[in-house]
Scaffold this motif. Structure first.
Motif, PDB file in Angstrom:
ATOM      1  N   LYS A  54       0.866  -1.188   0.000  1.00 42.74           N
ATOM      2  CA  LYS A  54       0.000   0.000   0.000  1.00 42.74           C
ATOM      3  C   LYS A  54       0.898   1.232   0.000  1.00 42.74           C
ATOM      4  O   LYS A  54       1.795   1.349   0.828  1.00 42.74           O
ATOM      5  CB  LYS A  54      -0.903  -0.002   1.221  1.00 42.74           C
ATOM      6  CG  LYS A  54      -1.866  -1.163   1.218  1.00 42.74           C
ATOM      7  CD  LYS A  54      -2.805  -1.086   2.381  1.00 42.74           C
ATOM      8  CE  LYS A  54      -3.677  -2.316   2.373  1.00 42.74           C
ATOM      9  NZ  LYS A  54      -5.054  -2.032   2.426  1.00 42.74           N
ATOM     10  N   THR A  55       0.627   2.138  -0.930  1.00 43.81           N
ATOM     11  CA  THR A  55       1.474   3.319  -1.080  1.00 43.81           C
ATOM     12  C   THR A  55       0.754   4.590  -0.647  1.00 43.81           C
ATOM     13  O   THR A  55      -0.471   4.670  -0.691  1.00 43.81           O
ATOM     14  CB  THR A  55       1.934   3.483  -2.539  1.00 43.81           C
ATOM     15  OG1 THR A  55       0.786   3.696  -3.350  1.00 43.81           O
ATOM     16  CG2 THR A  55       2.680   2.262  -3.027  1.00 43.81           C
ATOM     17  N   ILE A  56       1.559   5.556  -0.231  1.00 41.20           N
ATOM     18  CA  ILE A  56       1.048   6.887   0.075  1.00 41.20           C
ATOM     19  C   ILE A  56       2.142   7.889  -0.302  1.00 41.20           C
ATOM     20  O   ILE A  56       3.325   7.658  -0.018  1.00 41.20           O
ATOM     21  CB  ILE A  56       0.650   7.021   1.569  1.00 41.20           C
ATOM     22  CG1 ILE A  56      -0.023   8.372   1.841  1.00 41.20           C
ATOM     23  CG2 ILE A  56       1.821   6.775   2.487  1.00 41.20           C
ATOM     24  CD1 ILE A  56      -0.665   8.477   3.217  1.00 41.20           C
ATOM     25  N   SER A  57       1.747   8.948  -0.973  1.00 38.60           N
ATOM     26  CA  SER A  57       2.717   9.975  -1.357  1.00 38.60           C
ATOM     27  C   SER A  57       3.128  10.760  -0.118  1.00 38.60           C
ATOM     28  O   SER A  57       2.442  10.757   0.901  1.00 38.60           O
ATOM     29  CB  SER A  57       2.119  10.918  -2.396  1.00 38.60           C
ATOM     30  OG  SER A  57       1.117  11.730  -1.792  1.00 38.60           O
ATOM     31  N   TRP A  58       4.244  11.457  -0.213  1.00 34.05           N
ATOM     32  CA  TRP A  58       4.676  12.291   0.898  1.00 34.05           C
ATOM     33  C   TRP A  58       3.660  13.389   1.200  1.00 34.05           C
ATOM     34  O   TRP A  58       3.400  13.692   2.360  1.00 34.05           O
ATOM     35  CB  TRP A  58       6.050  12.892   0.616  1.00 34.05           C
ATOM     36  CG  TRP A  58       7.151  11.904   0.871  1.00 34.05           C
ATOM     37  CD1 TRP A  58       7.896  11.239  -0.048  1.00 34.05           C
ATOM     38  CD2 TRP A  58       7.614  11.456   2.147  1.00 34.05           C
ATOM     39  NE1 TRP A  58       8.791  10.409   0.564  1.00 34.05           N
ATOM     40  CE2 TRP A  58       8.639  10.530   1.929  1.00 34.05           C
ATOM     41  CE3 TRP A  58       7.261  11.749   3.456  1.00 34.05           C
ATOM     42  CZ2 TRP A  58       9.317   9.895   2.965  1.00 34.05           C
ATOM     43  CZ3 TRP A  58       7.942  11.122   4.486  1.00 34.05           C
ATOM     44  CH2 TRP A  58       8.948  10.208   4.231  1.00 34.05           C
ATOM     45  N   ALA A  59       3.056  13.969   0.172  1.00 34.94           N
ATOM     46  CA  ALA A  59       2.056  15.033   0.382  1.00 34.94           C
ATOM     47  C   ALA A  59       0.835  14.483   1.112  1.00 34.94           C
ATOM     48  O   ALA A  59       0.333  15.107   2.056  1.00 34.94           O
ATOM     49  CB  ALA A  59       1.655  15.645  -0.953  1.00 34.94           C
TER      50      ALA A  59
END
Length: 68
Positions: A54-59
């Motif tokens: 599962k990915t999440i951007s830094w923003a």
């Protein structure tokens, strides 16, 4: 929690491959890996491969953390 560096493929600045942290609970049970790259964070629960994590951007991560 027990957090160890599993793979350190970086110079001083994180590159595309990033850094991989192995996460275990206090009893030593493996929970998953956290991959930190220059563009995102990837949570790989259990034996999940990086490409299926599962990915999440830094923003998005910053927005989420600031909302707590």
């Amino acid at each position: 929690m027990q957090v160890t560096i599993k793979s350190l493929n970086v110079d001083m600045e994180l590159k595309n491959r990033g850094i991989e942290l192995e996460i275990r609970n206090p009893q030593g049970e493996f929970l998953g890996d956290l991959v930190v790259t220059k563009t995102q964070l990837i949570w790989c629960k259990g034996r999940t491969k990086r490409g299926n994590g599962k990915t999440i951007s830094w923003a998005a991560f910053q927005t989420y953390m600031n909302s707590l």
